[in-house]
Design a protein around this motif. Sequence first.
Motif, PDB file in Angstrom:
ATOM      1  N   ASN A 173       0.818  -1.212   0.000  1.00 53.02           N
ATOM      2  CA  ASN A 173       0.000   0.000   0.000  1.00 53.02           C
ATOM      3  C   ASN A 173       0.851   1.261   0.000  1.00 53.02           C
ATOM      4  OD1 ASN A 173      -2.405  -1.516   0.122  1.00 53.02           O
ATOM      5  ND2 ASN A 173      -2.210  -1.713   2.345  1.00 53.02           N
ATOM      6  N   SER A 174       2.122   1.141  -0.360  1.00 54.54           N
ATOM      7  CA  SER A 174       3.044   2.272  -0.309  1.00 54.54           C
ATOM      8  C   SER A 174       3.510   2.618  -1.717  1.00 54.54           C
ATOM      9  CB  SER A 174       4.253   1.943   0.575  1.00 54.54           C
ATOM     10  OG  SER A 174       3.842   1.587   1.879  1.00 54.54           O
ATOM     11  N   ALA A 175       3.922   3.868  -1.887  1.00 52.42           N
ATOM     12  CA  ALA A 175       4.451   4.339  -3.166  1.00 52.42           C
ATOM     13  C   ALA A 175       5.527   5.379  -2.897  1.00 52.42           C
ATOM     14  CB  ALA A 175       3.349   4.936  -4.044  1.00 52.42           C
ATOM     15  N   SER A 176       6.507   5.437  -3.786  1.00 48.04           N
ATOM     16  CA  SER A 176       7.597   6.407  -3.678  1.00 48.04           C
ATOM     17  C   SER A 176       7.925   6.899  -5.076  1.00 48.04           C
ATOM     18  CB  SER A 176       8.830   5.772  -3.029  1.00 48.04           C
ATOM     19  OG  SER A 176       9.913   6.691  -2.991  1.00 48.04           O
ATOM     20  N   ILE A 177       8.117   8.217  -5.216  1.00 44.08           N
ATOM     21  CA  ILE A 177       8.456   8.825  -6.498  1.00 44.08           C
ATOM     22  C   ILE A 177       9.821   9.494  -6.365  1.00 44.08           C
ATOM     23  CG2 ILE A 177       7.803  10.511  -8.250  1.00 44.08           C
ATOM     24  CD1 ILE A 177       4.910  10.100  -7.458  1.00 44.08           C
ATOM     25  N   VAL A 178      10.756   9.105  -7.202  1.00 46.53           N
ATOM     26  CA  VAL A 178      12.109   9.666  -7.190  1.00 46.53           C
ATOM     27  C   VAL A 178      12.505  10.011  -8.625  1.00 46.53           C
ATOM     28  CG1 VAL A 178      12.798   8.419  -5.105  1.00 46.53           C
ATOM     29  CG2 VAL A 178      13.151   7.371  -7.345  1.00 46.53           C
ATOM     30  N   ASN A 179      13.568  10.787  -8.762  1.00 48.39           N
ATOM     31  CA  ASN A 179      14.139  11.117 -10.069  1.00 48.39           C
ATOM     32  C   ASN A 179      15.537  10.530 -10.172  1.00 48.39           C
ATOM     33  OD1 ASN A 179      11.921  12.616 -10.979  1.00 48.39           O
ATOM     34  ND2 ASN A 179      12.687  14.492 -10.036  1.00 48.39           N
ATOM     35  N   THR A 180      15.901  10.108 -11.369  1.00 51.88           N
ATOM     36  CA  THR A 180      17.230   9.540 -11.571  1.00 51.88           C
ATOM     37  C   THR A 180      18.288  10.639 -11.528  1.00 51.88           C
ATOM     38  OG1 THR A 180      16.965   9.715 -13.961  1.00 51.88           O
ATOM     39  CG2 THR A 180      16.335   7.631 -12.936  1.00 51.88           C
ATOM     40  N   ASP A 181      19.509  10.251 -11.114  1.00 51.87           N
ATOM     41  CA  ASP A 181      20.635  11.176 -11.095  1.00 51.87           C
ATOM     42  C   ASP A 181      21.191  11.344 -12.508  1.00 51.87           C
ATOM     43  OD1 ASP A 181      20.358  11.473  -8.368  1.00 51.87           O
ATOM     44  OD2 ASP A 181      21.728   9.830  -7.906  1.00 51.87           O
ATOM     45  N   GLY A 236      21.674   8.202 -14.352  1.00 54.70           N
ATOM     46  CA  GLY A 236      20.513   7.338 -14.502  1.00 54.70           C
ATOM     47  C   GLY A 236      20.173   6.488 -13.291  1.00 54.70           C
ATOM     48  N   THR A 237      20.909   6.621 -12.182  1.00 59.26           N
ATOM     49  CA  THR A 237      20.664   5.778 -11.011  1.00 59.26           C
ATOM     50  C   THR A 237      19.583   6.385 -10.121  1.00 59.26           C
ATOM     51  OG1 THR A 237      22.427   6.901  -9.773  1.00 59.26           O
ATOM     52  CG2 THR A 237      23.018   4.923 -11.032  1.00 59.26           C
ATOM     53  N   PHE A 238      18.941   5.516  -9.329  1.00 56.46           N
ATOM     54  CA  PHE A 238      17.944   5.964  -8.368  1.00 56.46           C
ATOM     55  C   PHE A 238      17.957   5.027  -7.161  1.00 56.46           C
ATOM     56  CE2 PHE A 238      15.778   2.843 -10.956  1.00 56.46           C
ATOM     57  CZ  PHE A 238      15.033   2.108 -10.054  1.00 56.46           C
ATOM     58  N   THR A 239      17.485   5.520  -6.038  1.00 54.79           N
ATOM     59  CA  THR A 239      17.396   4.752  -4.800  1.00 54.79           C
ATOM     60  C   THR A 239      16.105   5.142  -4.089  1.00 54.79           C
ATOM     61  OG1 THR A 239      19.807   4.711  -4.577  1.00 54.79           O
ATOM     62  CG2 THR A 239      18.528   4.161  -2.620  1.00 54.79           C
ATOM     63  N   ALA A 240      15.412   4.160  -3.537  1.00 57.06           N
ATOM     64  CA  ALA A 240      14.163   4.430  -2.832  1.00 57.06           C
ATOM     65  C   ALA A 240      14.016   3.439  -1.679  1.00 57.06           C
ATOM     66  CB  ALA A 240      12.970   4.348  -3.773  1.00 57.06           C
ATOM     67  N   SER A 241      13.200   3.806  -0.720  1.00 57.15           N
ATOM     68  CA  SER A 241      12.906   2.950   0.429  1.00 57.15           C
ATOM     69  C   SER A 241      11.420   3.054   0.730  1.00 57.15           C
ATOM     70  CB  SER A 241      13.738   3.375   1.640  1.00 57.15           C
ATOM     71  OG  SER A 241      13.441   2.559   2.759  1.00 57.15           O
ATOM     72  N   LEU A 242      10.778   1.894   0.911  1.00 55.96           N
ATOM     73  CA  LEU A 242       9.352   1.860   1.179  1.00 55.96           C
ATOM     74  C   LEU A 242       9.096   1.083   2.468  1.00 55.96           C
ATOM     75  CD1 LEU A 242       9.659   1.719  -2.163  1.00 55.96           C
ATOM     76  CD2 LEU A 242       7.178   1.595  -2.010  1.00 55.96           C
ATOM     77  N   PRO A 243       8.133   1.521   3.273  1.00 54.01           N
ATOM     78  CA  PRO A 243       7.797   0.764   4.488  1.00 54.01           C
ATOM     79  C   PRO A 243       7.075  -0.534   4.144  1.00 54.01           C
ATOM     80  CG  PRO A 243       6.272   2.589   4.176  1.00 54.01           C
ATOM     81  CD  PRO A 243       7.326   2.736   3.123  1.00 54.01           C
ATOM     82  N   THR A 244       7.136  -1.492   5.059  1.00 54.56           N
ATOM     83  CA  THR A 244       6.472  -2.782   4.865  1.00 54.56           C
ATOM     84  C   THR A 244       5.382  -2.945   5.911  1.00 54.56           C
ATOM     85  OG1 THR A 244       8.088  -3.890   6.283  1.00 54.56           O
ATOM     86  CG2 THR A 244       8.559  -3.821   3.920  1.00 54.56           C
ATOM     87  N   SER A 245       4.371  -3.700   5.541  1.00 55.41           N
ATOM     88  CA  SER A 245       3.271  -3.987   6.465  1.00 55.41           C
ATOM     89  C   SER A 245       3.204  -5.496   6.697  1.00 55.41           C
ATOM     90  CB  SER A 245       1.946  -3.470   5.902  1.00 55.41           C
ATOM     91  OG  SER A 245       1.671  -4.057   4.652  1.00 55.41           O
ATOM     92  N   ILE A 246       2.959  -5.891   7.932  1.00 55.44           N
ATOM     93  CA  ILE A 246       2.943  -7.300   8.318  1.00 55.44           C
ATOM     94  C   ILE A 246       1.524  -7.839   8.230  1.00 55.44           C
ATOM     95  CG2 ILE A 246       3.385  -8.933  10.187  1.00 55.44           C
ATOM     96  CD1 ILE A 246       5.575  -7.111  11.165  1.00 55.44           C
ATOM     97  N   GLY A 247       1.365  -8.938   7.487  1.00 59.83           N
ATOM     98  CA  GLY A 247       0.079  -9.605   7.397  1.00 59.83           C
ATOM     99  C   GLY A 247       0.093 -10.901   8.195  1.00 59.83           C
ATOM    100  N   GLU A 260       5.802  -2.833  -8.504  1.00 61.83           N
ATOM    101  CA  GLU A 260       5.440  -2.198  -9.776  1.00 61.83           C
ATOM    102  C   GLU A 260       6.233  -0.913  -9.928  1.00 61.83           C
ATOM    103  OE1 GLU A 260       1.512  -0.092 -11.448  1.00 61.83           O
ATOM    104  OE2 GLU A 260       1.264  -2.247 -11.084  1.00 61.83           O
ATOM    105  N   ILE A 261       6.968  -0.805 -11.041  1.00 65.96           N
ATOM    106  CA  ILE A 261       7.846   0.336 -11.289  1.00 65.96           C
ATOM    107  C   ILE A 261       7.418   0.987 -12.598  1.00 65.96           C
ATOM    108  CG2 ILE A 261      10.230   1.085 -11.671  1.00 65.96           C
ATOM    109  CD1 ILE A 261      11.103  -1.359 -10.070  1.00 65.96           C
ATOM    110  N   THR A 262       7.183   2.289 -12.561  1.00 63.14           N
ATOM    111  CA  THR A 262       6.815   3.063 -13.747  1.00 63.14           C
ATOM    112  C   THR A 262       7.862   4.144 -13.965  1.00 63.14           C
ATOM    113  OG1 THR A 262       4.467   2.675 -13.315  1.00 63.14           O
ATOM    114  CG2 THR A 262       5.023   4.427 -14.861  1.00 63.14           C
ATOM    115  N   VAL A 263       8.409   4.199 -15.185  1.00 66.32           N
ATOM    116  CA  VAL A 263       9.432   5.186 -15.541  1.00 66.32           C
ATOM    117  C   VAL A 263       8.851   6.138 -16.574  1.00 66.32           C
ATOM    118  CG1 VAL A 263      11.727   5.556 -16.504  1.00 66.32           C
ATOM    119  CG2 VAL A 263      11.290   3.560 -15.059  1.00 66.32           C
ATOM    120  N   GLN A 264       8.896   7.431 -16.279  1.00 62.80           N
ATOM    121  CA  GLN A 264       8.464   8.451 -17.228  1.00 62.80           C
ATOM    122  C   GLN A 264       9.698   9.159 -17.759  1.00 62.80           C
ATOM    123  OE1 GLN A 264       5.344   9.163 -18.508  1.00 62.80           O
ATOM    124  NE2 GLN A 264       6.624  10.347 -19.882  1.00 62.80           N
ATOM    125  N   PRO A 265      10.071   8.914 -19.030  1.00 63.80           N
ATOM    126  CA  PRO A 265      11.291   9.527 -19.574  1.00 63.80           C
ATOM    127  C   PRO A 265      11.184  11.040 -19.626  1.00 63.80           C
ATOM    128  CG  PRO A 265      10.564   7.694 -20.928  1.00 63.80           C
ATOM    129  CD  PRO A 265       9.458   7.984 -19.974  1.00 63.80           C
TER     130      PRO A 265
END
Length: 656
Positions: free
Chosen positions: A460-468, A471-482, A492-497
Motif C-alpha cells: 500500500n506504499s508508493a515512492s516517487i524519485v528522479n534519476t541522477d 541514470g541511477t535511483f534509490t528508494a525505500s518503502l515501508p512494509t506492512s505485516i500480514g 510495480e515500477i513506472t518510468v516516465q522519460p
Amino acid sequence: MKKVILFILIPVLLGGLLLTLPVLAQPSRVPHENPSRVSATTDTAALLLQYSNIFYNINRKEYNNARNLVGEMSQPELPADLRYLVDQYNELCRQLIHVINSLDAALTEATRLIEEKHSDAAIPLLADAEVLMEDAGMVTTEIDAATQQMARMTGLSADAAPAQYKERYDRLMNSLQQLKRLTEEFRILQQTLLQSQLKQQAELVPTRLTLAVPDASFFSGDNITVTGLLSSNGRALANRRIAIITDNITDNITLATADTDPNGAYTTDIIIPGKWSQYYNDREHFTAPLVLRANFTPVPGNDPNLSASESPPVSIDVSFYPTRLDLSVPDNVYPGVPFFLNGQIISRGGTSERGIQILLDDNEYPIATQNATGSFSIEVNTPPQISADEHYLTIFAEPAGRSGGTSVKQKLLILRQLPVRVDIQVAPLVVLSRPLSISGQVYYGNQPMPDAGVMIQWQNSASIVNTDHDGTFTASLPTSIGISIFYRQDIEITVQPTGGLPLSTRLTHPVFTVNPLTLFFLLVLIIAPLLRARRTRRLSAPQIIPAATSMPAHLSITPAEIAVKPGFAGRICAAYRNSLRAIEASTGTFMSPPTTLQEFLGATTAIPAPASQPFTALTNLTEAALYSACELDEDAAVRAEKLASVVQKELYHGTP
C-alpha cells in the motif's frame, strides 16, 4: 519432523544470500509510431476528434499544426469501406489548409503594403485573394458533403448512435461552421482592403524614385556605391529615407538605407550579397543575376499625402566561387537521441567563417545553427516526437565573401524509439519488519537517462524519485505485516522519460516476503511437541552403559568391495576405484586382497608428486566412507570425484 523444520528454515536462510537480479524493462504497451493515429479497431470517435482538432488549428491560423495532424492521419488502419472516404477527407483537409494559409498570407501582405502606401503593389495580391476565397468555398462545400457521408457510413446520423459519437460529431460540425465564418471574415477584409487601395490611389500624390549602379557586373562581397533621386511632380523631396532592397520585396531584405539631400538625391554603399548554387566547379567562377530596387515608404504623420514608390528594377551580374559541402551522416538515428553531423566546406573563394543551418523535413524542424570554417562537427538533436520513418536532412552553408552558398539534402532514417531499460537491485527475500530498499539504473538504449521520473509501488506504499545524472535511483518503502508466512508480492515500477519522449515504461519485479512473527509462532508450535516427545523418550528408556570398544588401526578390504557401497559413500568408493586402476596401470603395483588402504598408499612411492597429494586425500575420504559412523554428504562425493580426476589426468597425460 526434522524434514518439516528443514523445509521451512532453508528458504528463509537462502533468501538473504541470493544475488540481486537485473531486469530488462520493456514498454508496458506496444507503442504506435504516433499515439494520435487512428487505431486498428476503427475508433470512429477518435476519427471525429482528430478532424475536429485539424479544423480547430485552421481556425486559430496554426497551419503547421493542422498540416502535421493530417500527416498523422495519412495511413490509418481502417476497413475497406472507410479507407477511401478517409483518404478523400485527408486530401480535402490538405487542400483547405493550403488555400486558407495562402489567403491569409496574401491579405496580410496586402494590408502591410496599403499601410505603407504601396497601393499599386497591393493590387495583384488582392486579386489573388479573391480567387483563393472562391477555392476555399468550394473545398469547404466538399468537406461538408464528405462529413455527411461519413456520418451515414458510421451510423452517426441514426438516433441510436452512442452519445460519445454524437458529441464529437457535433463538435466537428461546429468546427466546420467556424471555418465558413473565417472564410467570410477574409472576404470582408479583402473588400475593405480593395476600397482602401482605390481610395489611396485617388487621394495620394504620386512620387518617383530612381536607382543607378556604377557597373553591370560585380563579385559577391564587393562594396559598391549606388545613387538615385526622389521627386514628386517634378519637385525634389529632401530628408526622406530610401531603402535599397533585393528582388524579394515580400521578405523586406534591406541592404542599406540613405537620406535624400535638399536636391532629392541620395548616395549609399552596399555590399553585394552572396549567391547560392547547388553545382560545384573548382576551376572557374559562376555568374548569377541580382535585381536591386530602391524603396521609399512615407513616414506616418510626416508625409500624409505622399504615396510610396519604388524605382525600376536594376539587374546586375554577380560572380562568385561555388562551394562544395561534404557530409557524413549516420545511417540510423533515434527520436530524442542526439547525433553528430560531420562535414567539410570547400571553395576557391576561401575558408572564411560562415553560418551552417540544419533543417529537418523542409523547415518543419530547425534543429541546429552554427558558424563553421573548413571542417566542422555539429551535435544535432532529433525531436523526441518525430515519427520513425524516412526523413530528409537539409544542410545550408551560407555565402561568405566571394564564396557562394550551397545546400545539401540527404535522407535520414529515423528508427523506432529505443527501449527504456531498467536494471533493478533488490533483495529477492524481504523480511516484513524491515523497510524495502530498492535501487537501479535507467537507460535509453545504451545511454543512462538522467532526471527521469521513477514511481515505485509495493503493498500500500508508493515512492516517487528522479534519476541522477548517471541514470541511477534509490528508494525505500515501508512494509506492512500480514498473516501469511511466506508469499510473493510484485513491485510495480513506472518510468516516465524526460526530454519529451512519449514512451513510458512499466514493469513488475517479483519479491518473496517472509513474516518473522508468524514464522516464529509456527516454529514454536512445531518444535515444542518434538522436544517434549524426545524428553519423554529419554526418561522412559533404560540406561545402557556401552562396553569400551576400540577400532583396529588397520582394517583390510578387498578391491572389489570398495565400489559396492550405496549413496554418496558409493560415489567416493567408485572414485577411489578409478584412481586405483590408473595407479596400477601406471606403476605396475597392484592391491592384493589383504592389503589395507593405508598400506597400499605407503607402497605407491613411484607415482609423481602432483598425483600423490590428491591420492592421499582421496584415500582418507574413502576410509571415512567405509568405516566412519557419520554419513558423508554430496560435497564429499564431489570432492572425491575431483581428486580422482586430478590423479587420472596426471598419470595418463602428465603435467604439461
